[in-house]
Design a protein around this motif. Structure first.
Motif, short mmCIF file in Angstrom:
data_model
loop_
_atom_site.label_atom_id
_atom_site.label_comp_id
_atom_site.label_asym_id
_atom_site.label_seq_id
_atom_site.Cartn_x
_atom_site.Cartn_y
_atom_site.Cartn_z
N LEU A 188 -39.87 36.56 57.64
CA LEU A 188 -40.58 35.29 57.52
C LEU A 188 -41.86 35.36 58.35
CD1 LEU A 188 -39.91 32.44 56.23
CD2 LEU A 188 -39.77 31.74 58.60
N GLU A 189 -42.98 35.02 57.75
CA GLU A 189 -44.27 35.02 58.46
C GLU A 189 -44.92 33.66 58.27
OE1 GLU A 189 -46.55 38.11 59.13
OE2 GLU A 189 -44.83 39.47 59.15
N TYR A 190 -45.54 33.17 59.32
CA TYR A 190 -46.29 31.92 59.24
C TYR A 190 -47.74 32.26 58.96
CZ TYR A 190 -48.38 27.45 60.35
OH TYR A 190 -49.09 26.28 60.28
N VAL A 191 -48.32 31.63 57.95
CA VAL A 191 -49.72 31.85 57.58
C VAL A 191 -50.51 30.62 58.03
CG1 VAL A 191 -51.32 32.37 55.70
CG2 VAL A 191 -48.96 33.21 55.59
N LEU B 186 -52.99 28.67 55.73
CA LEU B 186 -52.39 27.91 54.64
C LEU B 186 -51.44 26.83 55.16
CD1 LEU B 186 -51.45 30.75 52.14
CD2 LEU B 186 -53.37 29.18 52.00
N GLY B 187 -51.03 26.97 56.42
CA GLY B 187 -50.08 26.02 56.99
C GLY B 187 -48.70 26.13 56.37
N VAL B 188 -48.35 27.35 55.92
CA VAL B 188 -47.04 27.56 55.30
C VAL B 188 -46.36 28.78 55.92
CG1 VAL B 188 -47.68 26.57 53.06
CG2 VAL B 188 -47.96 29.02 53.42
N SER B 189 -45.05 28.78 55.83
CA SER B 189 -44.27 29.96 56.18
C SER B 189 -44.02 30.71 54.89
CB SER B 189 -42.94 29.55 56.81
OG SER B 189 -43.18 28.93 58.05
N LEU B 190 -43.96 32.01 54.99
CA LEU B 190 -43.84 32.83 53.79
C LEU B 190 -42.74 33.87 53.96
CD1 LEU B 190 -45.04 33.60 51.03
CD2 LEU B 190 -46.61 35.08 52.25
N PRO B 191 -41.67 33.77 53.17
CA PRO B 191 -40.65 34.83 53.19
C PRO B 191 -41.22 36.04 52.45
CG PRO B 191 -39.86 32.84 52.09
CD PRO B 191 -41.33 32.68 52.31
N TYR C 103 -50.56 33.72 45.56
CA TYR C 103 -51.94 33.89 45.07
C TYR C 103 -52.45 32.58 44.47
CZ TYR C 103 -55.77 35.67 42.25
OH TYR C 103 -56.99 35.87 41.68
N GLN C 104 -51.64 31.92 43.66
CA GLN C 104 -52.04 30.65 43.06
C GLN C 104 -52.24 29.57 44.12
OE1 GLN C 104 -52.93 30.21 39.92
NE2 GLN C 104 -52.54 32.38 39.65
N LEU C 105 -51.37 29.55 45.13
CA LEU C 105 -51.49 28.57 46.21
C LEU C 105 -52.81 28.74 46.96
CD1 LEU C 105 -50.01 26.33 47.84
CD2 LEU C 105 -49.13 28.15 49.29
N ILE C 106 -53.20 29.97 47.19
CA ILE C 106 -54.46 30.25 47.89
C ILE C 106 -55.64 29.76 47.05
CG2 ILE C 106 -55.99 32.13 48.59
CD1 ILE C 106 -53.42 33.53 49.60
N LEU C 107 -55.60 29.99 45.76
CA LEU C 107 -56.69 29.52 44.90
C LEU C 107 -56.77 28.00 44.88
CD1 LEU C 107 -56.44 31.90 41.81
CD2 LEU C 107 -58.06 32.01 43.71
N VAL C 108 -55.63 27.33 44.78
CA VAL C 108 -55.59 25.88 44.73
C VAL C 108 -56.08 25.26 46.04
CG1 VAL C 108 -54.02 23.90 44.64
CG2 VAL C 108 -53.79 25.74 42.97
N MET C 109 -55.67 25.85 47.16
CA MET C 109 -56.03 25.29 48.46
C MET C 109 -57.45 25.64 48.89
SD MET C 109 -52.47 25.56 50.55
CE MET C 109 -53.01 24.49 51.86
N GLY C 110 -58.09 26.54 48.16
CA GLY C 110 -59.48 26.87 48.44
C GLY C 110 -59.71 27.61 49.74
N TYR D 198 -54.04 37.82 55.37
CA TYR D 198 -52.58 37.75 55.40
C TYR D 198 -51.94 38.56 54.31
CZ TYR D 198 -53.14 34.71 59.20
OH TYR D 198 -53.49 34.24 60.43
N ASN D 199 -52.74 39.17 53.42
CA ASN D 199 -52.19 40.10 52.47
C ASN D 199 -51.77 41.38 53.17
OD1 ASN D 199 -51.49 41.12 49.94
ND2 ASN D 199 -53.40 42.23 49.84
N ARG D 200 -52.40 41.67 54.29
CA ARG D 200 -52.11 42.91 55.02
C ARG D 200 -50.63 42.95 55.39
NH1 ARG D 200 -56.93 45.39 56.79
NH2 ARG D 200 -58.68 44.06 56.27
N GLY D 201 -49.96 43.92 54.86
CA GLY D 201 -48.55 44.09 55.19
C GLY D 201 -47.59 43.39 54.25
#
Length: 169
Positions: A47-50, A53-58, A111-118, A126-129
């Motif tokens: 689990l990583e916090y981004v 984006l203000g989200v956690s990402l499994p 990827y879609q979330l990043i586009l929507v949130m601008g 945060y793609n690294r790794g």
């Protein structure tokens, strides 16, 4: 083929997925016994916090045979060991194009979330790794082979992880 899909907007960062994964891959298959096992059971999800984006990402990678992320990488920052199928990442070659995340069914929602949130440019780091999070340890997500539902999906209280056909998300 079914796979684990990630819906980052639902993740609370509780780490239930990590614990369930480690227990499912332990000798005992029980939480209390797994804690004392030597060697300690290894999780296949992180689990990583981004912050941007203000989200956690499994994050989990199956290190697919003939991984599409490797074939679309324009700088060959991603490469795959032919024998072990481990996808590896060379940070010095990466140009943060996100092509790898566009073709990976697990990360298409991110990827879609990043586009929507601008917040494309600030979040690209945060793609690294993401693609090879567990590659150094040689640990691949095996979808909890032998179970009807992967342990991480079963344990997720908000259904941020779902086990479904990739085209159904």
């Amino acid at each position: 083929m079914k796979d684990v899909m990630i819906r980052p907007e639902r993740c609370l960062g509780c780490r239930s997925c990590e614990i369930a994964c480690a227990v499912a891959h332990s000798e005992s298959k029980t939480l209390f016994s797994a804690v004392g096992e030597k060697p300690a059971p290894k999780k296949r999800i992180c689990l990583e916090y981004v912050p941007d984006l203000g989200v956690s990402l499994p994050i989990t990678c199956r290190h697919c045979k003939d991984a599409p992320c490797v074939s679309v990488c324009p700088t060959k920052a991603l490469h795959q060991d032919e024998n072990a199928s481990i996808v590896s990442y060379d940070q010095n070659r990466c140009v943060d194009c996100w092509n790898c995340s566009k073709v990976c069914s697990r990360f298409s929602t991110l990827y879609q979330l990043i586009l929507v949130m601008g917040c494309w440019s600030s979040s690209m780091n945060y793609n690294r790794g993401l693609i090879n999070r567990q590659a150094e340890a040689g640990i691949k997500c095996d979808l909890c082979e032998g179970r009807d539902m992967p342990a991480c999906v079963e344990a997720c209280p908000t259904h941020a992880l779902i086990f479904t056909e990739a085209n159904e998300v």
